[in-house]
Design a protein around this motif. Structure first.
Motif, mmCIF file in Angstrom:
data_model
loop_
_atom_site.group_PDB
_atom_site.id
_atom_site.type_symbol
_atom_site.label_atom_id
_atom_site.label_comp_id
_atom_site.label_asym_id
_atom_site.label_seq_id
_atom_site.Cartn_x
_atom_site.Cartn_y
_atom_site.Cartn_z
ATOM 1 N N ARG A 51 -2.272 4.797 6.512
ATOM 2 C CA ARG A 51 -2.974 3.567 6.896
ATOM 3 C C ARG A 51 -4.475 3.779 7.042
ATOM 4 O O ARG A 51 -4.909 4.796 7.508
ATOM 5 N N ASP A 56 -2.155 4.832 -1.262
ATOM 6 C CA ASP A 56 -2.598 5.403 0.018
ATOM 7 C C ASP A 56 -1.745 6.582 0.460
ATOM 8 O O ASP A 56 -2.135 7.321 1.355
ATOM 9 N N MET A 110 -0.990 -7.534 9.067
ATOM 10 C CA MET A 110 -1.633 -6.237 8.843
ATOM 11 C C MET A 110 -1.362 -5.790 7.399
ATOM 12 O O MET A 110 -0.264 -5.938 6.892
ATOM 13 N N THR A 111 -2.366 -5.223 6.781
ATOM 14 C CA THR A 111 -2.213 -4.750 5.405
ATOM 15 C C THR A 111 -1.209 -3.606 5.333
ATOM 16 O O THR A 111 -1.206 -2.733 6.183
ATOM 17 N N ARG A 112 -0.380 -3.658 4.300
ATOM 18 C CA ARG A 112 0.605 -2.596 4.110
ATOM 19 C C ARG A 112 0.013 -1.472 3.263
ATOM 20 O O ARG A 112 -0.426 -1.714 2.142
ATOM 21 N N PRO A 113 0.010 -0.232 3.775
ATOM 22 C CA PRO A 113 -0.408 0.893 2.928
ATOM 23 C C PRO A 113 0.481 0.978 1.677
ATOM 24 O O PRO A 113 1.692 0.765 1.742
ATOM 25 N N ARG A 114 -0.146 1.300 0.555
ATOM 26 C CA ARG A 114 0.580 1.374 -0.727
ATOM 27 C C ARG A 114 1.138 2.786 -0.901
ATOM 28 O O ARG A 114 0.373 3.757 -0.940
ATOM 29 N N LEU A 167 3.996 -0.680 1.421
ATOM 30 C CA LEU A 167 4.255 -1.406 0.173
ATOM 31 C C LEU A 167 4.755 -0.396 -0.855
ATOM 32 O O LEU A 167 3.989 0.448 -1.333
ATOM 33 N N GLU A 208 9.480 -0.075 2.747
ATOM 34 C CA GLU A 208 9.250 -1.463 3.181
ATOM 35 C C GLU A 208 9.563 -1.617 4.667
ATOM 36 O O GLU A 208 8.785 -2.201 5.422
#
Ligand SMILES: [Mn+2]
Length: 233
Positions: free
Chosen positions: A233, A56, A1-5, A35, A30
């Motif tokens: 997210r 994000d 799953m993509t990590r929100p920045r 991220l 983390e």
């Protein structure tokens, strides 16, 4: 799953031209599935929209004391004056965060910036406010010093935890006095200090006066970072 920045504001080393950040802030993001990205503050504020385009959510980290001229008071003699460069950057950053309704968590100074930017004020020196013999809210080399806080049952945090009592560390000499526009108190210490606020009209706009990043191995405290990351997210 993509990590929100998740952007993290940074502090500085006194009397040196250096940025500084306790690594537990990035570690907490983390661990929460985000991220972590650290943001410099000695840049022109015109760069802020470009930074936020890449992010994000935001985490506003701790630091020295805001200039009380922001709420019409002189400096308290015990104040540690925040670098005006950092203050200027973070107020402009927060204004752009608000414009975008970007999820934001403020810790210690971060929560104070959120309150003051909404027209609120601070108790500048808690020992003067609470008086002799009162509980010491300032860190004195003991990261395990704790006190209870009572959470507002309707708050996002209490809802996420499923309870209204949390034990928090305490490393602050200031606390919210006048609550800023649109904010509600979500956490109060056992001796009556405001220890957390949120704006329920926003996606996620929350500030806490304690340091959950120093207790990110405990589910109650990691939860705050998970809430930020999940809303981003
Ligand atoms: Mn406290």
């Amino acid at each position: 799953m993509t990590r929100p920045r998740i952007g993290i504001t940074v502090d500085y080393v006194d009397a040196k031209p250096h940025y500084m950040l306790p690594w537990t802030y990035a570690e907490s993001i983390e661990k929460a599935g985000g991220l972590p990205v650290m943001l410099p503050f000695r840049v022109d504020t015109s760069l802020i929209p470009a930074y936020l385009d890449e992010l994000d959510g935001m985490l506003l980290s701790g630091g020295d004391d805001l200039d009380p001229a922001l709420y019409g008071e002189p400096w308290h003699p015990q104040a540690q004056h925040l670098d005006p460069n950092r203050q200027r950057f973070e107020l402009a950053l927060l204004a752009e965060i608000e414009r975008r309704d970007m999820p934001v968590l403020g810790i210690c100074l971060g929560s104070q910036t959120m309150n003051v930017s909404r027209g609120g004020s601070m108790i500048q020196f808690i020992p003067d406010h609470l008086g002799a013999g009162s509980f010491e809210h300032r860190l004195s080399g003991d990261w395990l010093r704790r006190h209870g806080v009572k959470l507002l049952a309707e708050s996002l945090y209490a809802q996420a935890l499923g309870k209204t009592d949390v034990q928090v560390n305490t490393s602050h000499k200031q606390a919210v006095n006048v609550v800023g526009r649109g904010l509600r108190v979500i956490a109060v210490s056992m001796d009556g200090l405001i220890e957390g606020t949120e704006d329920p009209s926003r996606r996620f706009y929350m500030g806490v006066q304690w340091h959950p990043e120093r207790q990110n191995d405990e589910p109650d405290h990691l939860k705050l970072f998970q809430m930020l990351v999940d809303h981003a997210r």
